[in-house]
Design a protein around this motif. Sequence first.
Motif, PDB file in Angstrom:
ATOM      1  N   ASP A  81      38.906  23.536  26.118  1.00 21.24           N
ATOM      2  CA  ASP A  81      37.629  22.826  26.073  1.00 21.24           C
ATOM      3  C   ASP A  81      37.678  21.631  27.182  1.00 21.24           C
ATOM      4  N   GLY A  82      36.496  21.152  27.199  1.00 19.20           N
ATOM      5  CA  GLY A  82      36.489  20.154  28.400  1.00 19.20           C
ATOM      6  C   GLY A  82      36.876  18.869  28.138  1.00 19.20           C
ATOM      7  N   GLN A  83      37.289  18.557  26.785  1.00 20.91           N
ATOM      8  CA  GLN A  83      37.993  17.319  26.473  1.00 20.91           C
ATOM      9  C   GLN A  83      39.312  17.415  26.757  1.00 20.91           C
ATOM     10  N   GLU A  84      39.977  18.330  26.524  1.00 19.38           N
ATOM     11  CA  GLU A  84      41.231  18.811  26.674  1.00 19.38           C
ATOM     12  C   GLU A  84      41.452  18.873  28.359  1.00 19.38           C
ATOM     13  N   ALA A  85      40.419  19.323  29.132  1.00 14.43           N
ATOM     14  CA  ALA A  85      40.799  19.550  30.439  1.00 14.43           C
ATOM     15  C   ALA A  85      40.607  17.949  31.087  1.00 14.43           C
ATOM     16  N   VAL A  86      39.679  17.129  30.643  1.00 13.96           N
ATOM     17  CA  VAL A  86      39.786  15.692  31.368  1.00 13.96           C
ATOM     18  C   VAL A  86      41.269  14.995  30.966  1.00 13.96           C
ATOM     19  N   ARG A  87      41.650  15.275  29.648  1.00 14.60           N
ATOM     20  CA  ARG A  87      42.898  14.610  29.419  1.00 14.60           C
ATOM     21  C   ARG A  87      43.985  15.108  30.127  1.00 14.60           C
ATOM     22  N   ALA A  88      44.231  16.409  30.353  1.00 13.86           N
ATOM     23  CA  ALA A  88      44.995  17.039  31.118  1.00 13.86           C
ATOM     24  C   ALA A  88      45.084  16.375  32.471  1.00 13.86           C
ATOM     25  N   TYR A  89      43.897  16.475  33.135  1.00  8.24           N
ATOM     26  CA  TYR A  89      43.734  15.876  34.560  1.00  8.24           C
ATOM     27  C   TYR A  89      44.328  14.587  34.480  1.00  8.24           C
ATOM     28  N   LYS A  90      44.072  13.556  33.565  1.00  8.96           N
ATOM     29  CA  LYS A  90      44.570  12.264  33.600  1.00  8.96           C
ATOM     30  C   LYS A  90      45.865  12.372  33.439  1.00  8.96           C
ATOM     31  N   ASP A  91      46.417  13.055  32.486  1.00  2.56           N
ATOM     32  CA  ASP A  91      48.167  12.962  31.972  1.00  2.56           C
ATOM     33  C   ASP A  91      49.031  13.553  33.165  1.00  2.56           C
ATOM     34  N   ILE A  92      48.413  14.682  33.789  1.00  2.00           N
ATOM     35  CA  ILE A  92      49.288  15.498  34.843  1.00  2.00           C
ATOM     36  C   ILE A  92      49.026  15.300  36.190  1.00  2.00           C
ATOM     37  N   SER A  93      49.919  14.622  37.006  1.00  3.38           N
ATOM     38  CA  SER A  93      49.756  14.398  38.506  1.00  3.38           C
ATOM     39  C   SER A  93      49.743  15.713  39.291  1.00  3.38           C
ATOM     40  N   GLY A  94      49.143  15.437  40.423  1.00  2.00           N
ATOM     41  CA  GLY A  94      49.145  16.406  41.478  1.00  2.00           C
ATOM     42  C   GLY A  94      48.314  17.668  41.256  1.00  2.00           C
ATOM     43  N   ILE A  95      47.335  17.628  40.367  1.00  2.00           N
ATOM     44  CA  ILE A  95      46.416  18.982  40.183  1.00  2.00           C
ATOM     45  C   ILE A  95      45.489  19.150  41.603  1.00  2.00           C
TER      46      ILE A  95
END
Length: 79
Positions: free
Chosen positions: A32-46
């Motif tokens: 979902d969108g909430q998980e996507a934003v969290r992943a983008y913040k937490d995982i570098s280099g996307i």
Amino acid sequence: MKILIADYDADYRQSVRDILIGGGHVVIEAEDGQEAVRAYKDISGIDLVITDNNMPNRGGLSVIREIKMIQPAARIWLV
């Protein structure tokens, strides 16, 4: 290339993931969108975000706005 796929449809994510992994990419998934934003913040280099427009907990346009606030040059594909 590190690619984040955000879509509530697990079958769609799996299909896209399989194609991208076959092409040598690293894939991160969000349901979902909430998980996507969290992943983008937490995982570098996307390098690329592929996001569905209609998702629970946060739609694709909201995801795009927040990611662009974090990284204005982020590459995003809205599907």
